[in-house]
Write a protein that holds these residues in place. Structure first.
Motif, mmCIF file in Angstrom:
data_model
loop_
_atom_site.group_PDB
_atom_site.id
_atom_site.type_symbol
_atom_site.label_atom_id
_atom_site.label_comp_id
_atom_site.label_asym_id
_atom_site.label_seq_id
_atom_site.Cartn_x
_atom_site.Cartn_y
_atom_site.Cartn_z
ATOM 1 N N VAL A 1 33.752 -43.400 19.885
ATOM 2 C CA VAL A 1 32.140 -43.371 19.460
ATOM 3 C C VAL A 1 31.217 -42.513 20.110
ATOM 4 O O VAL A 1 30.789 -42.131 19.463
ATOM 5 N N TYR B 1 31.298 -40.654 16.842
ATOM 6 C CA TYR B 1 30.740 -40.789 15.808
ATOM 7 C C TYR B 1 28.676 -40.019 16.232
ATOM 8 O O TYR B 1 28.048 -39.090 15.326
ATOM 9 N N LEU C 1 29.299 -36.581 15.168
ATOM 10 C CA LEU C 1 28.438 -36.648 14.646
ATOM 11 C C LEU C 1 26.960 -36.645 13.822
ATOM 12 O O LEU C 1 26.215 -35.471 13.302
ATOM 13 N N LEU D 1 24.174 -42.788 9.259
ATOM 14 C CA LEU D 1 25.418 -42.986 8.369
ATOM 15 C C LEU D 1 25.906 -42.233 6.887
ATOM 16 O O LEU D 1 26.298 -41.422 6.696
ATOM 17 N N TRP E 1 25.267 -38.878 6.118
ATOM 18 C CA TRP E 1 26.773 -37.590 6.497
ATOM 19 C C TRP E 1 27.507 -36.985 5.497
ATOM 20 O O TRP E 1 27.292 -36.009 5.521
ATOM 21 N N TYR F 1 30.762 -48.297 3.827
ATOM 22 C CA TYR F 1 30.662 -48.351 4.414
ATOM 23 C C TYR F 1 29.423 -50.096 4.444
ATOM 24 O O TYR F 1 29.390 -50.534 5.319
ATOM 25 N N ILE G 1 30.396 -47.992 14.810
ATOM 26 C CA ILE G 1 30.118 -46.980 14.087
ATOM 27 C C ILE G 1 27.964 -47.657 13.521
ATOM 28 O O ILE G 1 27.876 -46.249 12.282
ATOM 29 N N ALA H 1 25.254 -45.710 13.663
ATOM 30 C CA ALA H 1 24.449 -44.616 13.211
ATOM 31 C C ALA H 1 23.869 -45.172 11.888
ATOM 32 O O ALA H 1 23.323 -44.128 11.977
ATOM 33 N N PHE I 1 36.931 -46.119 9.882
ATOM 34 C CA PHE I 1 36.551 -45.605 11.316
ATOM 35 C C PHE I 1 36.493 -44.689 12.526
ATOM 36 O O PHE I 1 36.057 -44.450 13.053
ATOM 37 N N PRO J 1 35.463 -40.547 9.535
ATOM 38 C CA PRO J 1 34.953 -39.629 10.362
ATOM 39 C C PRO J 1 35.825 -37.936 11.050
ATOM 40 O O PRO J 1 34.578 -37.567 11.330
#
Length: 369
Positions: free
Chosen positions: A49, A52, A55, A64, A67, A84, A196, A199, A344, A348
């Motif tokens: 986590v 994430y 990021l 998310l 990104w 996603y 995630i 995000a 996941f 990332p």
């Protein structure tokens, strides 16, 4: 834009991470050491986590699905980002599948699963139209209630004199191997890797600089509550019955008996399960439709709610034929190793490395000029 407070984020993350895990025997493959596997999963999952959140900090103001185009370019980033929301919708459908399998066998034996799930999805739909702030306020209200119910459950179980702490011994009799098999990949990806989805929500918090602290505390706290629940199940059922039970954390509530007056706390299990399942499904669907809205540049995500809910319901009712196929085949043998681990963990991690390298290069260019 809707905004949520730090405390609301804490409660939402807590309910989300418990999810349907609060009913199923998480880590049952580790036997009496399942609680140790859960704690290890909690600590390592919290590191995931943190990746994430790192990021998010490297891509300020972006969600998310933004990104990847920001770091990899549109031609590579957008196709990856599309994976996603599709995964979130599928995962939400799996929660419908959990309800489909649990409700007829434990609560409403004579009610067709489609009826219960249909009503559940109508409530989800209404909540989605209200917006994420409404869910956040609901989490704020229900958090204390759930903790009080859990405390009452523990007290009554001890009062029933059914807990045998010696069932936890010997600890690590077969070494760390069974524990690590639970921890990776399932223990880290389930619950913690799934975080995630937040995000897509973190950009709507009032104090983004405190997201790291709030989320870490929530992740560790949910791990503690889940571990305590498993300890209760193991010390009541013993190892063999715990490993062979599909819903041990639900079943233990039915054996409460204090003076032949207070007995059968199954309604507590219903409250736990429906509350956490509701939060997890809502956030999965919300993250999916927000992601699609941003990728398609739509003005309002609400036009996607009904199609998304219908898709999730259809997936949930058709994803598997029975509980065995649902959990032991589709989840453990296909979903976790071939979908969750790449999306996941691997992607990332690669994106974090690329973002870090780009930041270093940009700093060198600035310093040289």
């Amino acid at each position: 834009m809707e905004r949520i407070t730090n405390y609301q984020l804490f409660t939402m993350t807590f309910f989300y991470q418990l999810g349907t895990t609060i009913i199923f025997g998480f880590g049952a493959a580790a036997g009496r050491d399942a609680w140790i596997a859960t704690m290890c999963s909690s600590f390592l999952g919290t590191v995931v986590v943190m990746m994430y959140i790192a990021l998010m900090r490297m891509n300020p103001g972006l969600t998310l699905v933004e990104w990847f185009p920001a770091q990899l370019g549109r031609w590579i980033g957008i196709p990856i980002s599309l994976l996603y929301p599709l995964l979130f919708l599928y995962d939400a459908g799996r929660i419908v599948g959990d309800l489909r399998d649990l409700v007829p066998t434990t609560l409403l034996a004579n009610t067709p699963p489609l009826v219960f799930n249909g009503v559940f999805m109508l409530v989800i739909t209404y909540a989605l139209f209200l917006g994420i702030e409404s869910l956040a306020r609901m989490g704020e209200t229900l958090f204390t209630l759930i903790l009080v119910l859990f405390l009452i459950e523990v007290i009554l179980l001890f009062g029933s004199k059914v807990i045998h702490l010696d069932y936890l011994l010997p600890i690590l009799e077969e070494g760390w191997s069974p524990v690590w098999k639970v921890v990776y990949p399932n223990g880290i990806t389930q619950t913690y890797g799934e975080t995630i989805a937040f995000a897509m929500i973190w950009t709507q918090t009032k104090n983004p600089e405190r997201i790291m602290k709030v989320t870490i505390l929530s992740s560790l706290f949910s791990g503690i509550i889940l571990s305590l629940s498993l300890i209760l199940a193991i010390t009541i059922f013993e190892e063999d019955l715990f490993k062979n039970s599909i819903y041990p954390l639900y079943s233990l509530l039915g054996i409460v008996n204090v003076g032949n007056f207070i007995n059968n706390l199954s309604p507590f299990g219903v409250i736990y399960f429906t509350t956490t399942a509701f939060f997890k499904m809502y956030i999965k669907i919300f993250a999916a439709i927000k992601a699609i809205q941003q990728l398609l540049r739509l003005q309002d995500y609400r036009v996607l709610i009904l199609p998304a809910v219908i898709i999730v319901l259809c997936i949930g009712m058709t994803v598997s034929k029975n509980i065995s196929e649902h959990i032991f085949y589709l989840h453990k043998q296909i979903l976790v190793p071939y979908i969750w681990v790449p999306l996941f963990l691997i992607l990332p991690a690669i994106l974090l490395l690329i973002a870090w390298i780009r930041q270093r290069l940009e700093k060198r260019e600035k310093s040289s000029t």
